[in-house]
Design a protein around this motif. Structure first.
Motif, PDB file in Angstrom:
ATOM      1  N   THR A  28      42.966 -26.046   7.337  1.00  4.65           N
ATOM      2  CA  THR A  28      43.828 -26.357   6.203  1.00  4.65           C
ATOM      3  C   THR A  28      44.699 -25.133   5.933  1.00  4.65           C
ATOM      4  OG1 THR A  28      42.267 -25.495   4.570  1.00  4.65           O
ATOM      5  CG2 THR A  28      42.038 -27.827   5.199  1.00  4.65           C
ATOM      6  N   ASN A  29      45.779 -25.334   5.214  1.00  5.60           N
ATOM      7  CA  ASN A  29      46.654 -24.207   4.881  1.00  5.60           C
ATOM      8  C   ASN A  29      45.910 -23.157   4.060  1.00  5.60           C
ATOM      9  OD1 ASN A  29      49.660 -24.799   5.722  1.00  5.60           O
ATOM     10  ND2 ASN A  29      48.797 -26.740   5.042  1.00  5.60           N
ATOM     11  N   GLU A  30      45.019 -23.617   3.199  1.00  6.69           N
ATOM     12  CA  GLU A  30      44.254 -22.689   2.366  1.00  6.69           C
ATOM     13  C   GLU A  30      43.304 -21.845   3.214  1.00  6.69           C
ATOM     14  OE1 GLU A  30      45.865 -25.953   0.088  1.00  6.69           O
ATOM     15  OE2 GLU A  30      44.558 -25.942   1.857  1.00  6.69           O
ATOM     16  N   GLY A  89      48.422 -29.130   9.159  1.00  6.93           N
ATOM     17  CA  GLY A  89      47.521 -27.997   9.053  1.00  6.93           C
ATOM     18  C   GLY A  89      48.032 -26.812   9.853  1.00  6.93           C
TER      19      GLY A  89
END
Length: 243
Positions: free
Chosen positions: A150-152, A173
């Protein structure tokens, strides 16, 4: 590679970044093979296959193939059910070159400029410098997939490891280089008996002589375990395990 060479020699673009990949064209859709910014799904129009149970012929459109990252319907719900007899490719005489891979454009420029033939040769040159020759050193190419975060999660790993190799994934992603993860765990160039990790590309597991399939698999499991323990990231296998 015979197909790629044939296309390039006739000015048909779309497959040039897939140069020097061993194997048959009919196997390409199963894995959705890819290299240097190109996946074979990008140019597949349809796939023809014969049922192994009743001999009927079926046409799979590109949509029917449900292509994903090193994945397709032929590795999932249709696994083992079809024998691929034809692959129809959609190529072009006015190609838009995929040059996003680091060093590819520079290598083509050194060969005289960005052309179909030079991109093909650039890919062959780069692969030759990085990857073992399967004719002399047993290997199955890239053993692991690049994990998609995920980007996080990608931002967290970037903050902790500024040198990490990340790049966007079409899913939205972020892909993290499996080779980088493996190298950070100290596996690059390491050898256990006759099984080992290639010294120039940590994604490639090699058989230096008499390693068994079980020993290669055990090595891959040790690598996966160490990556998970260090980064909390699970490595997926790109290869198919035949019991």
């Amino acid at each position: 590679d015979t197909l790629v060479e044939w296309c390039v020699n006739r000015g048909y673009g779309g497959l040039e970044n897939l140069s020097a990949i061993p194997g048959a064209a009919g196997a390409a859709p199963v894995q959705n093979i890819g290299a240097y910014g190109t996946e074979v799904k990008d140019v597949i129009e349809k796939v023809m296959a014969v049922s192994v149970t009743d001999g009927r012929i079926k046409e799979f459109s590109a949509r029917d193939c449900r292509f994903g990252y090193r994945d397709s319907v032929f590795k999932n719900e249709e696994k083992g059910k079809w024998l691929i007899t034809e692959v129809w490719f959609r190529l072009t005489t006015r190609p838009v070159f995929e040059l996003g891979y680091s060093g590819l454009k520079d290598e083509a420029e050194r060969l005289g400029g960005v052309t179909l033939r030079n991109i093909r040769q650039a890919v062959i040159n780069i692969r030759g410098r990085k990857l073992p020759d399967p004719a002399s050193t047993g290997n199955a190419g890239s053993f692991f997939k690049n994990p998609v975060l995920t980007n996080e999660a990608a931002e967290l790993i970037r903050n902790k490891y500024p040198g990490v190799t990340l790049y966007p994934d079409p899913s939205g992603g972020v892909k993290v280089s499996a080779g980088w993860l493996i190298e950070q765990c100290g596996w690059k160039g390491r050898r256990i008996g006759d099984s080992g990790v290639w010294e120039k590309q940590a994604l490639v597991l090699v058989n230096y002589g008499r390693a068994t399939g079980r020993e290669i698999l055990e090595l891959s499991e040790m690598i996966s375990k160490s990556v998970y323990e260090k980064f909390g990231i699970t490595l997926g296998r790109e290869v198919e395990i035949v019991e």
